[in-house]
Motif scaffolding. Structure first.
Motif, PDB file in Angstrom:
ATOM      1  N   ILE A   7      -8.728 -13.035  -4.720  1.00 24.40           N
ATOM      2  CA  ILE A   7      -7.279 -13.100  -4.953  1.00 24.40           C
ATOM      3  C   ILE A   7      -6.600 -11.853  -4.405  1.00 24.40           C
ATOM      4  CG2 ILE A   7      -5.486 -13.126  -6.731  1.00 24.40           C
ATOM      5  CD1 ILE A   7      -7.358 -14.867  -8.432  1.00 24.40           C
ATOM      6  N   SER A   8      -7.196 -10.692  -4.635  1.00 25.68           N
ATOM      7  CA  SER A   8      -6.638  -9.445  -4.091  1.00 25.68           C
ATOM      8  C   SER A   8      -6.561  -9.504  -2.573  1.00 25.68           C
ATOM      9  CB  SER A   8      -7.494  -8.249  -4.508  1.00 25.68           C
ATOM     10  OG  SER A   8      -7.352  -7.964  -5.873  1.00 25.68           O
ATOM     11  N   ALA A   9      -7.601 -10.049  -1.942  1.00 24.62           N
ATOM     12  CA  ALA A   9      -7.614 -10.167  -0.485  1.00 24.62           C
ATOM     13  C   ALA A   9      -6.516 -11.097  -0.010  1.00 24.62           C
ATOM     14  CB  ALA A   9      -8.981 -10.659  -0.022  1.00 24.62           C
ATOM     15  N   ALA A  10      -6.312 -12.209  -0.709  1.00 28.28           N
ATOM     16  CA  ALA A  10      -5.256 -13.154  -0.325  1.00 28.28           C
ATOM     17  C   ALA A  10      -3.887 -12.491  -0.417  1.00 28.28           C
ATOM     18  CB  ALA A  10      -5.319 -14.393  -1.211  1.00 28.28           C
ATOM     19  N   ILE A  11      -3.675 -11.687  -1.451  1.00 32.41           N
ATOM     20  CA  ILE A  11      -2.403 -10.967  -1.589  1.00 32.41           C
ATOM     21  C   ILE A  11      -2.221  -9.994  -0.425  1.00 32.41           C
ATOM     22  CG2 ILE A  11      -1.156  -9.287  -3.004  1.00 32.41           C
ATOM     23  CD1 ILE A  11      -2.519 -10.598  -5.469  1.00 32.41           C
ATOM     24  N   GLU A  12      -3.294  -9.310  -0.060  1.00 36.93           N
ATOM     25  CA  GLU A  12      -3.245  -8.361   1.063  1.00 36.93           C
ATOM     26  C   GLU A  12      -2.906  -9.079   2.372  1.00 36.93           C
ATOM     27  OE1 GLU A  12      -6.317  -5.342   3.411  1.00 36.93           O
ATOM     28  OE2 GLU A  12      -6.814  -6.046   1.386  1.00 36.93           O
ATOM     29  N   VAL A  13      -3.527 -10.221   2.607  1.00 37.83           N
ATOM     30  CA  VAL A  13      -3.266 -10.980   3.834  1.00 37.83           C
ATOM     31  C   VAL A  13      -1.825 -11.470   3.856  1.00 37.83           C
ATOM     32  CG1 VAL A  13      -3.829 -13.083   5.116  1.00 37.83           C
ATOM     33  CG2 VAL A  13      -5.663 -11.654   4.186  1.00 37.83           C
ATOM     34  N   LEU A  14      -1.358 -11.992   2.722  1.00 35.88           N
ATOM     35  CA  LEU A  14       0.013 -12.508   2.677  1.00 35.88           C
ATOM     36  C   LEU A  14       1.025 -11.391   2.889  1.00 35.88           C
ATOM     37  CD1 LEU A  14       1.261 -15.288   2.272  1.00 35.88           C
ATOM     38  CD2 LEU A  14       1.615 -14.719  -0.123  1.00 35.88           C
ATOM     39  N   ASP A  15       0.724 -10.200   2.396  1.00 36.76           N
ATOM     40  CA  ASP A  15       1.592  -9.050   2.626  1.00 36.76           C
ATOM     41  C   ASP A  15       1.669  -8.741   4.119  1.00 36.76           C
ATOM     42  OD1 ASP A  15       3.196  -6.820   1.654  1.00 36.76           O
ATOM     43  OD2 ASP A  15       1.534  -5.547   2.293  1.00 36.76           O
ATOM     44  N   ASP A  16       0.540  -8.842   4.819  1.00 39.29           N
ATOM     45  CA  ASP A  16       0.503  -8.624   6.268  1.00 39.29           C
ATOM     46  C   ASP A  16       1.318  -9.690   6.986  1.00 39.29           C
ATOM     47  OD1 ASP A  16      -0.251  -7.642   8.803  1.00 39.29           O
ATOM     48  OD2 ASP A  16      -1.994  -8.952   8.852  1.00 39.29           O
ATOM     49  N   VAL A  17       1.188 -10.939   6.565  1.00 37.37           N
ATOM     50  CA  VAL A  17       1.951 -12.039   7.168  1.00 37.37           C
ATOM     51  C   VAL A  17       3.443 -11.777   7.048  1.00 37.37           C
ATOM     52  CG1 VAL A  17       2.563 -14.475   6.910  1.00 37.37           C
ATOM     53  CG2 VAL A  17       0.164 -13.789   6.835  1.00 37.37           C
ATOM     54  N   ASN A  18       3.877 -11.372   5.864  1.00 44.44           N
ATOM     55  CA  ASN A  18       5.299 -11.137   5.636  1.00 44.44           C
ATOM     56  C   ASN A  18       5.811  -9.919   6.397  1.00 44.44           C
ATOM     57  OD1 ASN A  18       5.190 -13.294   3.898  1.00 44.44           O
ATOM     58  ND2 ASN A  18       5.268 -12.082   2.019  1.00 44.44           N
ATOM     59  N   ARG A  70       2.117 -10.912  -4.353  1.00 45.65           N
ATOM     60  CA  ARG A  70       1.372 -11.087  -5.609  1.00 45.65           C
ATOM     61  C   ARG A  70       1.955 -12.248  -6.414  1.00 45.65           C
ATOM     62  NH1 ARG A  70      -1.501  -8.056  -9.923  1.00 45.65           N
ATOM     63  NH2 ARG A  70      -0.647  -8.689 -11.944  1.00 45.65           N
ATOM     64  N   ALA A  71       3.276 -12.281  -6.541  1.00 41.19           N
ATOM     65  CA  ALA A  71       3.908 -13.345  -7.323  1.00 41.19           C
ATOM     66  C   ALA A  71       3.651 -14.711  -6.705  1.00 41.19           C
ATOM     67  CB  ALA A  71       5.413 -13.083  -7.416  1.00 41.19           C
ATOM     68  N   VAL A  72       3.731 -14.788  -5.383  1.00 42.89           N
ATOM     69  CA  VAL A  72       3.545 -16.076  -4.712  1.00 42.89           C
ATOM     70  C   VAL A  72       2.107 -16.562  -4.857  1.00 42.89           C
ATOM     71  CG1 VAL A  72       3.568 -17.236  -2.466  1.00 42.89           C
ATOM     72  CG2 VAL A  72       5.459 -15.742  -3.115  1.00 42.89           C
ATOM     73  N   VAL A  73       1.141 -15.657  -4.728  1.00 41.16           N
ATOM     74  CA  VAL A  73      -0.260 -16.066  -4.881  1.00 41.16           C
ATOM     75  C   VAL A  73      -0.533 -16.511  -6.313  1.00 41.16           C
ATOM     76  CG1 VAL A  73      -2.654 -15.270  -4.862  1.00 41.16           C
ATOM     77  CG2 VAL A  73      -1.134 -14.690  -2.967  1.00 41.16           C
ATOM     78  N   LEU A  74      -0.060 -15.743  -7.299  1.00 40.73           N
ATOM     79  CA  LEU A  74      -0.277 -16.132  -8.690  1.00 40.73           C
ATOM     80  C   LEU A  74       0.434 -17.443  -9.011  1.00 40.73           C
ATOM     81  CD1 LEU A  74       0.096 -12.684 -10.527  1.00 40.73           C
ATOM     82  CD2 LEU A  74      -2.015 -13.900  -9.947  1.00 40.73           C
ATOM     83  N   GLY A  75       1.660 -17.581  -8.539  1.00 38.93           N
ATOM     84  CA  GLY A  75       2.403 -18.811  -8.791  1.00 38.93           C
ATOM     85  C   GLY A  75       1.763 -20.017  -8.138  1.00 38.93           C
ATOM     86  N   SER A  76       1.195 -19.804  -6.953  1.00 42.01           N
ATOM     87  CA  SER A  76       0.550 -20.934  -6.267  1.00 42.01           C
ATOM     88  C   SER A  76      -0.745 -21.337  -6.968  1.00 42.01           C
ATOM     89  CB  SER A  76       0.272 -20.588  -4.803  1.00 42.01           C
ATOM     90  OG  SER A  76      -0.776 -19.645  -4.678  1.00 42.01           O
ATOM     91  N   LEU A  77      -1.439 -20.369  -7.579  1.00 40.93           N
ATOM     92  CA  LEU A  77      -2.634 -20.715  -8.346  1.00 40.93           C
ATOM     93  C   LEU A  77      -2.264 -21.586  -9.541  1.00 40.93           C
ATOM     94  CD1 LEU A  77      -4.519 -17.304  -8.207  1.00 40.93           C
ATOM     95  CD2 LEU A  77      -5.349 -19.480  -7.312  1.00 40.93           C
ATOM     96  N   SER A  90      -7.897 -13.594 -16.945  1.00 46.00           N
ATOM     97  CA  SER A  90      -9.323 -13.287 -16.832  1.00 46.00           C
ATOM     98  C   SER A  90      -9.701 -12.882 -15.414  1.00 46.00           C
ATOM     99  CB  SER A  90     -10.151 -14.501 -17.259  1.00 46.00           C
ATOM    100  OG  SER A  90      -9.989 -15.577 -16.344  1.00 46.00           O
ATOM    101  N   LEU A  91      -8.945 -13.346 -14.426  1.00 43.10           N
ATOM    102  CA  LEU A  91      -9.228 -13.004 -13.025  1.00 43.10           C
ATOM    103  C   LEU A  91      -8.559 -11.689 -12.618  1.00 43.10           C
ATOM    104  CD1 LEU A  91      -8.838 -16.539 -11.393  1.00 43.10           C
ATOM    105  CD2 LEU A  91     -10.965 -15.293 -11.807  1.00 43.10           C
ATOM    106  N   CYS A  92      -7.420 -11.396 -13.227  1.00 43.58           N
ATOM    107  CA  CYS A  92      -6.670 -10.193 -12.872  1.00 43.58           C
ATOM    108  C   CYS A  92      -6.992  -9.091 -13.889  1.00 43.58           C
ATOM    109  CB  CYS A  92      -5.173 -10.476 -12.836  1.00 43.58           C
ATOM    110  SG  CYS A  92      -4.701 -11.725 -11.620  1.00 43.58           S
ATOM    111  N   PRO A  99      -7.099  -7.971  -8.827  1.00 36.46           N
ATOM    112  CA  PRO A  99      -5.719  -7.491  -8.952  1.00 36.46           C
ATOM    113  C   PRO A  99      -5.489  -6.813 -10.300  1.00 36.46           C
ATOM    114  CG  PRO A  99      -5.786  -9.781  -8.208  1.00 36.46           C
ATOM    115  CD  PRO A  99      -7.164  -9.427  -8.647  1.00 36.46           C
ATOM    116  N   PRO A 100      -4.504  -5.934 -10.387  1.00 37.46           N
ATOM    117  CA  PRO A 100      -4.167  -5.311 -11.667  1.00 37.46           C
ATOM    118  C   PRO A 100      -3.819  -6.371 -12.708  1.00 37.46           C
ATOM    119  CG  PRO A 100      -3.054  -4.196  -9.863  1.00 37.46           C
ATOM    120  CD  PRO A 100      -3.667  -5.430  -9.284  1.00 37.46           C
ATOM    121  N   PRO A 101      -3.979  -6.055 -13.989  1.00 39.36           N
ATOM    122  CA  PRO A 101      -3.690  -7.029 -15.050  1.00 39.36           C
ATOM    123  C   PRO A 101      -2.249  -7.529 -14.999  1.00 39.36           C
ATOM    124  CG  PRO A 101      -4.913  -5.170 -15.931  1.00 39.36           C
ATOM    125  CD  PRO A 101      -4.522  -4.798 -14.522  1.00 39.36           C
ATOM    126  N   LEU A 102      -2.048  -8.722 -15.529  1.00 35.36           N
ATOM    127  CA  LEU A 102      -0.704  -9.295 -15.602  1.00 35.36           C
ATOM    128  C   LEU A 102       0.158  -8.462 -16.545  1.00 35.36           C
ATOM    129  CD1 LEU A 102      -1.520 -13.103 -16.055  1.00 35.36           C
ATOM    130  CD2 LEU A 102      -1.181 -11.855 -13.920  1.00 35.36           C
TER     131      LEU A 102
END
Length: 435
Positions: A7-18, A70-77, A90-92, A99-102
């Protein structure tokens, strides 16, 4: 990698995309190169997370009250995978690269958030500027149609009838839970895994030996509706990497001639390996050569000109979800100009009594029915077959129910047909048009 680390990696990739306004596939490739410890399963899982986030970007951001990666990845999950606040907590954990805790706000959004009151472009996950065009096509079904375009696409295969029949291949792919497609008599559909990944076909004997090709069912139907027959002279004017060329060759039983052309010569040449693997022998590739007219000898000689027209690709958003957010208003005008040019070029090659099949993977009226109507006004020697006549002639009478209500041609969408979004229209020249 742990699920949290993915999940952390997906957030990192999406940040790069944006940040760099680049295709998600490019950002994922670069991430993989710089994180070589990640295995193939990790990379596939991260890609699935990123593409789910892109599919549900607007609704996920609305749900979380934020547009950060981060919000988009969590919301999409929550949206795509049904994870609740407890599951995401449990994942964050902030441990082992997770990722850091919610925080309290995120927890409340996940626990109590919904799409009540969301604008249609949020509920349907599409660019706001396209709403007038989409509403003109789908009316009150706009949200439902666009929500279907925001789901994951299945893996569709076309059986190569030059080498095998569908029943034989179906038996060979039973371990992948393959089933016959509902509309294409040549298709097989393989379900996705729970995390959205498809099977690795590169190690499947049926794929390696050329018994099947990856091709959406809608694309298969477009090739079947071309009515290509053994012995004909066919021009695939915008052949690309050759997917529909392969399907046309199989329909023609390797008899006659297919001339495949494309402005992108390097892309066209990449089809050579596919042609060889499929056992295709009746295709000539015509790569561009500067100002030289490489198709001059075909003028007025083709029974069929297949125009897989350049388009916005709005019908393929299930497979290319990030493309919908990168699309800009000016792109539509550019594509329309290219479509007009492609149709005019096709007229040059269609012989008397010949035909032009116009195909797009777009759901926009401007690229489809409007283009056919404009073409017919400029070319009274052509006539467009009705959807009923085209479906009947192709021995696919059930396709008549996809006749466009906006004009001539057939429309396919994920919601109505379970395929990508496609538009197909057959233009007949001369005596055939008068019959």
């Amino acid at each position: 990698m742990t699920p949290g680390a993915r999940i952390s990696a997906a957030i990192e990739v999406l940040d790069d995309v944006n940040a760099r306004k680049r295709p998600a596939a490019d950002a994922l490739k670069d991430w993989g190169l710089s994180h070589r410890f990640a295995g193939s399963k990790d990379r596939a899982a991260i890609a699935s997370l990123v593409f789910d986030a892109e599919r549900n970007r607007a609704s996920a951001a609305f749900l979380m009250g934020s547009e950060t990666p981060r919000a988009v990845v969590l919301g999409s999950l929550a949206r795509a995978r049904g994870m609740d606040a407890d599951a995401l907590m449990s994942l964050c954990s902030g441990e082992a690269h997770a990722p850091p805790p919610l925080d309290e706000r995120e927890t409340n959004c996940l626990a109590k958030g919904d799409l009540n009151g969301a604008p249609s472009f949020v509920a349907g996950d599409f660019p706001q500027w396209l709403e007038p065009s989409l509403t003109a096509v789908f009316g009150e079904n706009t949200i439902a149609e666009m929500s279907a375009l925001a789901t994951r696409a299945p893996v569709d295969l076309r059986v190569n009838t030059l080498k095998a029949g569908r029943d034989k291949v179906l038996t060979g792919l039973a371990h992948l839970h393959a089933t016959p497609t509902l509309l294409s008599p040549l298709g097989l559909r393989i379900p996705l895994m729970p995390d959205g990944r498809g099977p690795s076909l590169s190690a499947e004997p049926a794929y390696v030996k050329g018994l099947v090709e990856i091709q959406d069912e809608g694309s298969q139907l477009a090739a079947l509706l071309a009515l290509a027959k053994p012995g004909e002279q066919v021009l695939d004017l915008c052949a690309g990497a050759g997917g529909k060329t392969l399907a046309l060759a199989a329909a023609m039983q390797n008899k006659g001639q297919i001339h495949a052309a494309d402005r992108d010569g390097s892309r066209l040449m990449r089809s050579m390996a596919r042609l060889e693997r499929a056992g295709v022998r009746n295709v000539q590739l015509h790569a561009p050569r500067g100002s030289h007219d490489v198709l001059a000898s075909l003028e007025g000689r083709c029974d069929l000109v297949f125009v897989d027209a350049p388009c916005t690709g709005t019908g393929t958003w299930r497979r290319n979800p990030d493309a919908k957010w990168r699309m800009r208003p000016g792109a539509l005008a550019i594509r329309i100009a290219e479509q007009v040019e492609a149709l005019e070029e096709a007229v040059r090659f269609a012989k008397p009594h010949g035909r032009i099949l116009y195909v797009t993977c777009s759901i926009l009226r401007e690229e489809n029915e409007d283009r056919i109507a404009a073409f017919l006004r400029e070319h009274p020697d052509f006539q467009c077959l009705s959807a009923q006549e085209l479906a009947s002639t192709a021995h696919l009478p059930e396709l008549a129910r996809f006749a466009s209500r906006l004009g001539l041609g057939l429309r396919l969408t994920p919601l109505t047909s379970g395929t990508d979004g496609f538009f197909v229209a057959m233009l007949m020249r001369g005596a055939h048009a008068a019959q």
